[in-house]
Design a protein around this motif. Structure first.
Motif, PDB file in Angstrom:
ATOM      1  N   GLU A  61       7.978   3.700   5.304  1.00 13.50           N
ATOM      2  CA  GLU A  61       9.415   3.400   5.147  1.00 13.50           C
ATOM      3  C   GLU A  61       9.613   1.969   4.631  1.00 13.50           C
ATOM      4  O   GLU A  61      10.420   1.207   5.148  1.00 13.50           O
ATOM      5  CB  GLU A  61      10.146   3.601   6.480  1.00 13.50           C
ATOM      6  N   SER A  62       8.869   1.618   3.597  1.00 11.87           N
ATOM      7  CA  SER A  62       8.881   0.253   3.067  1.00 11.87           C
ATOM      8  C   SER A  62       9.836   0.089   1.888  1.00 11.87           C
ATOM      9  O   SER A  62       9.764  -0.900   1.164  1.00 11.87           O
ATOM     10  CB  SER A  62       7.468  -0.141   2.628  1.00 11.87           C
ATOM     11  N   GLN A  63      10.742   1.038   1.685  1.00 10.41           N
ATOM     12  CA  GLN A  63      11.586   1.043   0.505  1.00 10.41           C
ATOM     13  C   GLN A  63      12.495  -0.187   0.377  1.00 10.41           C
ATOM     14  O   GLN A  63      12.894  -0.552  -0.723  1.00 10.41           O
ATOM     15  CB  GLN A  63      12.450   2.315   0.461  1.00 10.41           C
ATOM     16  N   ASP A  64      12.796  -0.850   1.483  1.00 11.38           N
ATOM     17  CA  ASP A  64      13.663  -2.027   1.413  1.00 11.38           C
ATOM     18  C   ASP A  64      12.962  -3.233   0.790  1.00 11.38           C
ATOM     19  O   ASP A  64      13.634  -4.118   0.234  1.00 11.38           O
ATOM     20  CB  ASP A  64      14.168  -2.401   2.813  1.00 11.38           C
ATOM     21  N   ASN A  65      11.638  -3.288   0.884  1.00  9.40           N
ATOM     22  CA  ASN A  65      10.904  -4.476   0.449  1.00  9.40           C
ATOM     23  C   ASN A  65       9.891  -4.227  -0.655  1.00  9.40           C
ATOM     24  O   ASN A  65       9.530  -5.150  -1.391  1.00  9.40           O
ATOM     25  CB  ASN A  65      10.165  -5.087   1.647  1.00  9.40           C
ATOM     26  N   LEU A  66       9.406  -3.008  -0.793  1.00 12.44           N
ATOM     27  CA  LEU A  66       8.264  -2.738  -1.664  1.00 12.44           C
ATOM     28  C   LEU A  66       8.556  -3.045  -3.129  1.00 12.44           C
ATOM     29  O   LEU A  66       7.691  -3.555  -3.852  1.00 12.44           O
ATOM     30  CB  LEU A  66       7.820  -1.283  -1.511  1.00 12.44           C
ATOM     31  N   GLU A  67       9.759  -2.748  -3.595  1.00 14.86           N
ATOM     32  CA  GLU A  67      10.062  -2.960  -5.016  1.00 14.86           C
ATOM     33  C   GLU A  67       9.904  -4.436  -5.392  1.00 14.86           C
ATOM     34  O   GLU A  67       9.341  -4.766  -6.444  1.00 14.86           O
ATOM     35  CB  GLU A  67      11.469  -2.478  -5.341  1.00 14.86           C
ATOM     36  N   ALA A  68      10.387  -5.333  -4.527  1.00 16.07           N
ATOM     37  CA  ALA A  68      10.238  -6.773  -4.802  1.00 16.07           C
ATOM     38  C   ALA A  68       8.770  -7.177  -4.795  1.00 16.07           C
ATOM     39  O   ALA A  68       8.339  -8.008  -5.611  1.00 16.07           O
ATOM     40  CB  ALA A  68      11.019  -7.575  -3.764  1.00 16.07           C
ATOM     41  N   THR A  69       7.988  -6.590  -3.906  1.00 13.81           N
ATOM     42  CA  THR A  69       6.549  -6.880  -3.858  1.00 13.81           C
ATOM     43  C   THR A  69       5.867  -6.458  -5.148  1.00 13.81           C
ATOM     44  O   THR A  69       5.061  -7.199  -5.717  1.00 13.81           O
ATOM     45  CB  THR A  69       5.919  -6.155  -2.651  1.00 13.81           C
ATOM     46  N   LEU A  70       6.197  -5.263  -5.647  1.00 16.59           N
ATOM     47  CA  LEU A  70       5.580  -4.766  -6.878  1.00 16.59           C
ATOM     48  C   LEU A  70       6.057  -5.539  -8.105  1.00 16.59           C
ATOM     49  O   LEU A  70       5.285  -5.774  -9.038  1.00 16.59           O
ATOM     50  CB  LEU A  70       5.865  -3.276  -7.034  1.00 16.59           C
ATOM     51  N   LYS A  71       7.317  -5.955  -8.124  1.00 17.90           N
ATOM     52  CA  LYS A  71       7.824  -6.748  -9.248  1.00 17.90           C
ATOM     53  C   LYS A  71       7.087  -8.087  -9.351  1.00 17.90           C
ATOM     54  O   LYS A  71       6.826  -8.573 -10.451  1.00 17.90           O
ATOM     55  CB  LYS A  71       9.325  -6.995  -9.077  1.00 17.90           C
ATOM     56  N   ALA A  72       6.762  -8.685  -8.206  1.00 18.38           N
ATOM     57  CA  ALA A  72       6.029  -9.946  -8.212  1.00 18.38           C
ATOM     58  C   ALA A  72       4.590  -9.751  -8.699  1.00 18.38           C
ATOM     59  O   ALA A  72       4.010 -10.643  -9.325  1.00 18.38           O
ATOM     60  CB  ALA A  72       6.037 -10.562  -6.819  1.00 18.38           C
ATOM     61  N   ILE A  73       4.023  -8.585  -8.422  1.00 15.44           N
ATOM     62  CA  ILE A  73       2.655  -8.289  -8.838  1.00 15.44           C
ATOM     63  C   ILE A  73       2.580  -7.942 -10.327  1.00 15.44           C
ATOM     64  O   ILE A  73       1.620  -8.292 -11.015  1.00 15.44           O
ATOM     65  CB  ILE A  73       2.080  -7.120  -8.008  1.00 15.44           C
ATOM     66  N   GLU A  74       3.606  -7.284 -10.846  1.00 21.32           N
ATOM     67  CA  GLU A  74       3.568  -6.705 -12.195  1.00 21.32           C
ATOM     68  C   GLU A  74       3.077  -7.671 -13.279  1.00 21.32           C
ATOM     69  O   GLU A  74       2.192  -7.303 -14.072  1.00 21.32           O
ATOM     70  CB  GLU A  74       4.942  -6.151 -12.555  1.00 21.32           C
ATOM     71  N   PRO A  75       3.592  -8.914 -13.352  1.00 27.12           N
ATOM     72  CA  PRO A  75       3.111  -9.809 -14.417  1.00 27.12           C
ATOM     73  C   PRO A  75       1.655 -10.234 -14.251  1.00 27.12           C
ATOM     74  O   PRO A  75       1.059 -10.762 -15.201  1.00 27.12           O
ATOM     75  CB  PRO A  75       4.039 -11.033 -14.285  1.00 27.12           C
ATOM     76  N   GLN A  76       1.089 -10.019 -13.075  1.00 32.19           N
ATOM     77  CA  GLN A  76      -0.285 -10.453 -12.813  1.00 32.19           C
ATOM     78  C   GLN A  76      -1.318  -9.368 -13.081  1.00 32.19           C
ATOM     79  O   GLN A  76      -2.524  -9.623 -13.050  1.00 32.19           O
ATOM     80  CB  GLN A  76      -0.411 -10.921 -11.354  1.00 32.19           C
ATOM     81  N   VAL A  77      -0.849  -8.140 -13.329  1.00 33.13           N
ATOM     82  CA  VAL A  77      -1.760  -7.008 -13.485  1.00 33.13           C
ATOM     83  C   VAL A  77      -2.423  -7.048 -14.859  1.00 33.13           C
ATOM     84  O   VAL A  77      -1.782  -7.292 -15.882  1.00 33.13           O
ATOM     85  CB  VAL A  77      -1.005  -5.674 -13.303  1.00 33.13           C
ATOM     86  N   ASN A  78      -3.740  -6.821 -14.874  1.00 36.82           N
ATOM     87  CA  ASN A  78      -4.493  -6.675 -16.120  1.00 36.82           C
ATOM     88  C   ASN A  78      -5.565  -5.614 -15.923  1.00 36.82           C
ATOM     89  O   ASN A  78      -5.573  -4.920 -14.890  1.00 36.82           O
ATOM     90  CB  ASN A  78      -5.085  -8.016 -16.571  1.00 36.82           C
ATOM     91  N   PHE A  83       6.749   2.047 -11.523  1.00 39.16           N
ATOM     92  CA  PHE A  83       5.737   1.059 -11.901  1.00 39.16           C
ATOM     93  C   PHE A  83       4.484   1.808 -12.346  1.00 39.16           C
ATOM     94  O   PHE A  83       3.726   2.323 -11.525  1.00 39.16           O
ATOM     95  CB  PHE A  83       5.426   0.126 -10.733  1.00 39.16           C
ATOM     96  N   GLY A  84       4.272   1.852 -13.641  1.00 34.73           N
ATOM     97  CA  GLY A  84       3.185   2.662 -14.195  1.00 34.73           C
ATOM     98  C   GLY A  84       1.797   2.231 -13.777  1.00 34.73           C
ATOM     99  O   GLY A  84       0.850   3.012 -13.860  1.00 34.73           O
ATOM    100  N   PHE A  85       1.661   0.996 -13.327  1.00 32.30           N
ATOM    101  CA  PHE A  85       0.342   0.489 -12.946  1.00 32.30           C
ATOM    102  C   PHE A  85      -0.047   0.863 -11.514  1.00 32.30           C
ATOM    103  O   PHE A  85      -1.175   0.593 -11.092  1.00 32.30           O
ATOM    104  CB  PHE A  85       0.289  -1.034 -13.087  1.00 32.30           C
ATOM    105  N   VAL A  86       0.859   1.481 -10.753  1.00 31.33           N
ATOM    106  CA  VAL A  86       0.600   1.780  -9.342  1.00 31.33           C
ATOM    107  C   VAL A  86      -0.127   3.107  -9.193  1.00 31.33           C
ATOM    108  O   VAL A  86       0.301   4.136  -9.739  1.00 31.33           O
ATOM    109  CB  VAL A  86       1.917   1.811  -8.533  1.00 31.33           C
ATOM    110  N   GLN A  87      -1.228   3.086  -8.466  1.00 25.54           N
ATOM    111  CA  GLN A  87      -1.888   4.323  -8.037  1.00 25.54           C
ATOM    112  C   GLN A  87      -1.306   4.686  -6.678  1.00 25.54           C
ATOM    113  O   GLN A  87      -1.517   3.976  -5.693  1.00 25.54           O
ATOM    114  CB  GLN A  87      -3.401   4.121  -7.953  1.00 25.54           C
ATOM    115  N   PHE A  88      -0.579   5.781  -6.612  1.00 24.95           N
ATOM    116  CA  PHE A  88       0.176   6.132  -5.407  1.00 24.95           C
ATOM    117  C   PHE A  88      -0.538   7.249  -4.650  1.00 24.95           C
ATOM    118  O   PHE A  88      -0.895   8.285  -5.218  1.00 24.95           O
ATOM    119  CB  PHE A  88       1.583   6.584  -5.790  1.00 24.95           C
ATOM    120  N   ILE A  89      -0.758   7.014  -3.352  1.00 29.60           N
ATOM    121  CA  ILE A  89      -1.413   7.998  -2.487  1.00 29.60           C
ATOM    122  C   ILE A  89      -0.443   8.347  -1.371  1.00 29.60           C
ATOM    123  O   ILE A  89       0.006   7.463  -0.629  1.00 29.60           O
ATOM    124  CB  ILE A  89      -2.726   7.437  -1.904  1.00 29.60           C
ATOM    125  N   LYS A  90      -0.132   9.611  -1.237  1.00 30.18           N
ATOM    126  CA  LYS A  90       0.824  10.064  -0.224  1.00 30.18           C
ATOM    127  C   LYS A  90       0.094  10.791   0.894  1.00 30.18           C
ATOM    128  O   LYS A  90      -0.674  11.734   0.647  1.00 30.18           O
ATOM    129  CB  LYS A  90       1.857  11.010  -0.851  1.00 30.18           C
TER     130      LYS A  90
END
Length: 296
Positions: free
Chosen positions: A11-28, A51-58
């Protein structure tokens, strides 16, 4: 050198998007991002799909954070695992610096955790941050540690696998793992140039409950074997003095590395209230003896 960033989620939907946005420019090409989620809803799924760079496991069954990290580690292709909480916003150079320290041969290390005041600046957020992160200020110098926080922790994948990963504990699984690594002869390092900004948005009642649980669990992780017969009574008798020493040490570290009038006149006195909650949990462990608390 490839890094695998592993983010456990519930249930991390309130914070996860900001976390991934901060990571996005650093991904290579040498950085992969793995989110392991056990939420009952699909909101986290939808965020990760953007976020296309995310490997999502449910996972369909709710897990403790340590188990979620272990699941992510099984899928990881990196030489190093970067464990990151879903409420931690990485500094723009964090992953670059992690790669640099890893390339220099450090096997297990952590970074600084600062309070994300843009997300929450309530009194309870300051109390939670300065109680749990009193060893992780960015103003500190690099040093050796006896344990590390999994909110921002890096470990060579081979080292993690040899240690058999995190134990399946609801809280303090990072303390248990890193202290186990130390007992196996490994050295833990703290590098304050690696910075994450953590969102602390729990109300005070929940913060005190977390501290109560850590007191209970610490007894079972560190002291249960010593607390037999007279040993149990000796620990119980000394506990108020241990608590005062613990909180005074926390206050000293916070004043030294994060001094402000608010710290000195408001937060330092509040730390002793936290100490009472910690001591109450510890007494529960001594005398009620229900084992590791399953609460979060």
């Amino acid at each position: 050198m490839k890094l695998s960033v592993i983010i456990p989620s519930y249930e991390s939907q309130d914070n996860l998007e900001a976390t991934l946005k901060a990571i996005e420019p650093q991904v290579n090409e040498n950085i992969e991002i793995i989110v392991v989620d056990c939420s009952a809803t699909s909101e986290v799924d939808q965020i990760c799909n953007r976020f296309g760079f995310v490997q999502f496991i449910k996972e369909t069954k709710r897990f403790n954070p340590g188990k979620g990290r272990n699941i992510g580690a099984k899928y990881a292709q990196g030489d190093y695992l970067v464990f990151l909480d879903s409420d931690v916003i990485l500094d723009p150079r964090a992953l670059e610096l992690i790669g640099s320290h890893a390339s220099n041969g450090f096997k297990v290390f952590g970074g600084a955790l600062e309070l994300n005041t843009e997300a929450d600046s309530s009194l309870s957020s300051y109390i939670e941050h300065y109680y749990f992160n009193h060893e992780s200020q960015a103003s500190r110098s690099p040093t050796i540690r006896s344990n590390l926080s999994s909110a921002l922790m890096v470990i060579a994948k081979s080292t993690f696998e040899n240690a058999r990963g995190f134990s399946d504990l609801p809280r303090m699984q990072d303390t248990e793992l890193t202290e186990r690594l130390v007992s196996d002869g490994l050295t833990l390092y703290f590098f304050p140039d690696i910075v994450g900004y953590q969102i602390q948005d729990s109300p005070l009642k929940k913060v005190l409950k977390k501290i109560f649980i850590t007191g209970n669990n610490l007894f079972f992780l560190r002291y249960q074997r010593k607390a037999v017969g007279p040993g149990k009574l000796a620990i119980a008798a000394l506990l108020p003095f241990l608590m005062l020493a613990k909180i005074t040490r926390i206050n000293y570290r916070n004043i030294k590395f994060a001094a402000s009038p608010k710290m000195i006149f408001v937060l330092c006195p509040m730390m002793y209230l936290c100490g009472v909650a910690w001591m109450a949990g510890f007494y529960k462990g001594i005398f009620v003896s229900n084992g590791i608390d399953a609460g979060r």
